[in-house]
Motif scaffolding. Sequence first.
Motif, mmCIF file in Angstrom:
data_model
loop_
_atom_site.group_PDB
_atom_site.id
_atom_site.type_symbol
_atom_site.label_atom_id
_atom_site.label_comp_id
_atom_site.label_asym_id
_atom_site.label_seq_id
_atom_site.Cartn_x
_atom_site.Cartn_y
_atom_site.Cartn_z
ATOM 1 N N MET A 62 -14.926 5.220 -3.026
ATOM 2 C CA MET A 62 -16.065 5.100 -2.119
ATOM 3 C C MET A 62 -16.846 3.810 -2.334
ATOM 4 O O MET A 62 -17.399 3.239 -1.393
ATOM 5 C CB MET A 62 -16.977 6.310 -2.263
ATOM 6 C CG MET A 62 -16.382 7.559 -1.645
ATOM 7 S SD MET A 62 -17.419 9.000 -1.900
ATOM 8 C CE MET A 62 -16.321 10.295 -1.295
ATOM 9 N N ILE A 63 -16.885 3.350 -3.576
ATOM 10 C CA ILE A 63 -17.542 2.069 -3.843
ATOM 11 C C ILE A 63 -16.799 0.949 -3.119
ATOM 12 O O ILE A 63 -17.392 0.116 -2.436
ATOM 13 C CB ILE A 63 -17.604 1.792 -5.358
ATOM 14 C CG1 ILE A 63 -18.530 2.800 -6.042
ATOM 15 C CG2 ILE A 63 -18.073 0.353 -5.629
ATOM 16 C CD1 ILE A 63 -18.493 2.737 -7.556
ATOM 17 N N ILE A 64 -15.469 0.966 -3.246
ATOM 18 C CA ILE A 64 -14.648 -0.038 -2.560
ATOM 19 C C ILE A 64 -14.715 0.171 -1.051
ATOM 20 O O ILE A 64 -14.875 -0.782 -0.278
ATOM 21 C CB ILE A 64 -13.182 0.055 -3.046
ATOM 22 C CG1 ILE A 64 -13.108 -0.221 -4.549
ATOM 23 C CG2 ILE A 64 -12.303 -0.927 -2.270
ATOM 24 C CD1 ILE A 64 -11.745 0.079 -5.153
ATOM 25 N N GLY A 65 -14.615 1.450 -0.642
ATOM 26 C CA GLY A 65 -14.619 1.761 0.778
ATOM 27 C C GLY A 65 -15.908 1.379 1.463
ATOM 28 O O GLY A 65 -15.905 0.918 2.611
ATOM 29 N N SER A 66 -17.034 1.550 0.769
ATOM 30 C CA SER A 66 -18.325 1.219 1.370
ATOM 31 C C SER A 66 -18.432 -0.269 1.657
ATOM 32 O O SER A 66 -19.019 -0.686 2.652
ATOM 33 C CB SER A 66 -19.465 1.671 0.454
ATOM 34 O OG SER A 66 -19.452 0.945 -0.767
ATOM 35 N N ILE A 67 -17.852 -1.091 0.776
ATOM 36 C CA ILE A 67 -17.869 -2.538 0.984
ATOM 37 C C ILE A 67 -17.040 -2.905 2.207
ATOM 38 O O ILE A 67 -17.440 -3.721 3.034
ATOM 39 C CB ILE A 67 -17.320 -3.270 -0.268
ATOM 40 C CG1 ILE A 67 -18.199 -2.967 -1.485
ATOM 41 C CG2 ILE A 67 -17.239 -4.772 -0.018
ATOM 42 C CD1 ILE A 67 -17.627 -3.479 -2.791
ATOM 43 N N ILE A 68 -15.880 -2.258 2.324
ATOM 44 C CA ILE A 68 -14.984 -2.544 3.450
ATOM 45 C C ILE A 68 -15.573 -2.057 4.765
ATOM 46 O O ILE A 68 -15.663 -2.802 5.745
ATOM 47 C CB ILE A 68 -13.609 -1.872 3.222
ATOM 48 C CG1 ILE A 68 -12.934 -2.445 1.975
ATOM 49 C CG2 ILE A 68 -12.713 -2.055 4.453
ATOM 50 C CD1 ILE A 68 -11.671 -1.709 1.573
ATOM 51 N N ILE A 69 -16.013 -0.799 4.781
ATOM 52 C CA ILE A 69 -16.466 -0.167 6.026
ATOM 53 C C ILE A 69 -17.702 -0.843 6.595
ATOM 54 O O ILE A 69 -17.839 -1.000 7.816
ATOM 55 C CB ILE A 69 -16.726 1.341 5.791
ATOM 56 C CG1 ILE A 69 -15.390 2.048 5.520
ATOM 57 C CG2 ILE A 69 -17.414 1.984 6.991
ATOM 58 C CD1 ILE A 69 -15.527 3.437 4.962
ATOM 59 N N ASN A 70 -18.605 -1.269 5.730
ATOM 60 C CA ASN A 70 -19.834 -1.905 6.208
ATOM 61 C C ASN A 70 -19.591 -3.282 6.824
ATOM 62 O O ASN A 70 -20.495 -3.888 7.397
ATOM 63 C CB ASN A 70 -20.842 -2.025 5.068
ATOM 64 C CG ASN A 70 -21.367 -0.677 4.633
ATOM 65 O OD1 ASN A 70 -21.569 0.212 5.444
ATOM 66 N ND2 ASN A 70 -21.574 -0.503 3.340
ATOM 67 N N ARG A 71 -18.351 -3.769 6.705
ATOM 68 C CA ARG A 71 -17.996 -5.059 7.291
ATOM 69 C C ARG A 71 -17.032 -4.924 8.463
ATOM 70 O O ARG A 71 -16.572 -5.924 9.005
ATOM 71 C CB ARG A 71 -17.371 -5.953 6.208
ATOM 72 C CG ARG A 71 -18.411 -6.483 5.223
ATOM 73 C CD ARG A 71 -17.786 -6.934 3.934
ATOM 74 N NE ARG A 71 -18.740 -7.616 3.076
ATOM 75 C CZ ARG A 71 -19.712 -7.035 2.397
ATOM 76 N NH1 ARG A 71 -19.868 -5.725 2.473
ATOM 77 N NH2 ARG A 71 -20.536 -7.730 1.643
ATOM 78 N N LEU A 72 -16.743 -3.695 8.841
ATOM 79 C CA LEU A 72 -15.812 -3.465 9.940
ATOM 80 C C LEU A 72 -16.539 -3.382 11.280
ATOM 81 O O LEU A 72 -17.553 -2.695 11.399
ATOM 82 C CB LEU A 72 -15.035 -2.161 9.719
ATOM 83 C CG LEU A 72 -14.032 -2.119 8.563
ATOM 84 C CD1 LEU A 72 -13.429 -0.707 8.451
ATOM 85 C CD2 LEU A 72 -12.928 -3.143 8.750
ATOM 86 N N GLN A 73 -15.997 -4.058 12.261
ATOM 87 C CA GLN A 73 -16.533 -3.914 13.607
ATOM 88 C C GLN A 73 -16.003 -2.627 14.244
ATOM 89 O O GLN A 73 -16.690 -1.989 15.021
ATOM 90 C CB GLN A 73 -16.137 -5.123 14.459
ATOM 91 C CG GLN A 73 -16.926 -6.387 14.128
ATOM 92 C CD GLN A 73 -16.558 -7.516 15.055
ATOM 93 O OE1 GLN A 73 -15.420 -7.966 15.075
ATOM 94 N NE2 GLN A 73 -17.511 -7.970 15.833
#
Length: 415
Positions: A62-73
Amino acid sequence: MESEQTNSENERLSIKNGIYTTLILNISNNYFPLFAISVLGATNYQVGLISSLPQFIGMFAMIIGSIIINRLQEKKMFTVYSFFVARLFLVGIALVVFIPDKYQAIVFIVLVGLMNFPFSFANLSWQAFIGDIIQEDRRSGFFSTRNKMMTIIGMVSTFFIGIFLQFFDKSNPTPYVVLYLLAFAFGLLELHYLKQHAEPKKKVVIKEKTSLFGIAVFKNKPFLYFIISALFFNFAWQMCWILFSIYQIKFAGATGLWISLFAVANSIGQIVSFKWWARMSDKHSNAKMLILVSIGMAVAPWMTLVSTNLVFLVITNIFAGLFVSGTVLLLFNQLLDVTTEDNRSICISNYNILLAFIAFIAPQFGVYLLETTNIYTAMNISGFLRAFSGVFFFFLYLYLKRREGVTFKRKMAKI
C-alpha cells in the motif's frame, strides 16, 4: 443524459464485477482456515498467520501503491492488472498439495501472504476508482444494492460449496484443488467486467514536496478522528476473526458443510439488513449508526461462546450478519464522506496502510490471548473492545455534528 447512462452502466458493470469477486472470495478465502487445519495440519499460530501475514505484506504494497495511484490519471487498467496478478496466485495455492508434506503448510501461508501484495494494489486502486465514478448522492443506494447482490450470490455459492465438500473426506485435498482453480477461472470474468467500466480522465497535479505517506491529510480533523475510531474498531473486530474459525472447527467440530452454513447464515443476516442500514445512514448519518454497529458486533462473540451446538452457531451467524452489513457499508461510506475529490486517493491510501497494520497485529494478538489464557477469555476481551469502540464513534458523531452546524452558520452569515 449521456452522463446518466454512463453512471447507470458503470453501476451495472460494478455489480457484475462484484458478483465474481464474491464468488472468488467464497470459493477460496473462506475455506483457507479449514484447508490449513484439516488438510495441511497447520498449528494455531500458522492459522493466525493466514490472517495476519497478508496484512503485513499488504502494508508495504500500500505504501508503494499509494505513490503510484496518486500519480495516475486513469486507475482502471492499473486495477485490472493488479487483480490479474493476484488471481494467478490461486493456481499456485491449488498446487501446494503436490509438494512434500512437511513444506505444505508454510508454503501455503507464504503464497496466501504474497498474494496480498498485488491484491492490495488492486483494492487500493479500486476504492479510489469507484469513488471517482460513483456520484456522492448515489453512493448509499448503489453500495447497499451492490452489497446485497454480492451477498445473495455469496450465500448461494457457499451453500453449494458446502454440499460439494461433503462428498469428500475431511482431509482430502482434491476438492480444494478444484475450488481454487475454479476461483481463478472466475477471476478472468471478474476482470472482463472491470475493464468495461467507463472512467473519466482526470488531470493530476503532482506537488514536488508532497510527503511520501501523505501525512498532511491528517491535518484534516474529520479524517483524523475517523481514522482513530475506525482503527480501534477494526482491531477489536479482526482480533476475533481467526478465533471464530478455531472455535468452530476445533471446539465445535464443524465440517466443510457447517462452515458453509455459517457463511450462508451470516449472508442471510446481511441481505435482510443492507437496505435498512442504507436508509438509516441517510437519515441519521454514518457516524451515528456506527455506534449501533459497535454494540451489535460486540454481542456476536459473547453469543458464540454460549454453546458449541452447531445449529445454535448457525443462528448466531445470522445475528452477526445483521451488523456485518452495517460495518461494511458504513465504514466505507464514512471514509468517502470525510474525504474530498482532491485528497481522496491519498486519504484512502493512508487509511488502508494503517488498516493493514491493524489487520496484521490483531489476529496475532487474538491467538496470543488464546494460547496464554483460553478461547473464552480471548473472545470475551474482543467483545468488550468492540463495544468500547462505540465510544469513539459517539465522539466522532458529536464532532461531525458540531462541525456541520458551524459550517452552516458561516454560510448563512455570508448570505
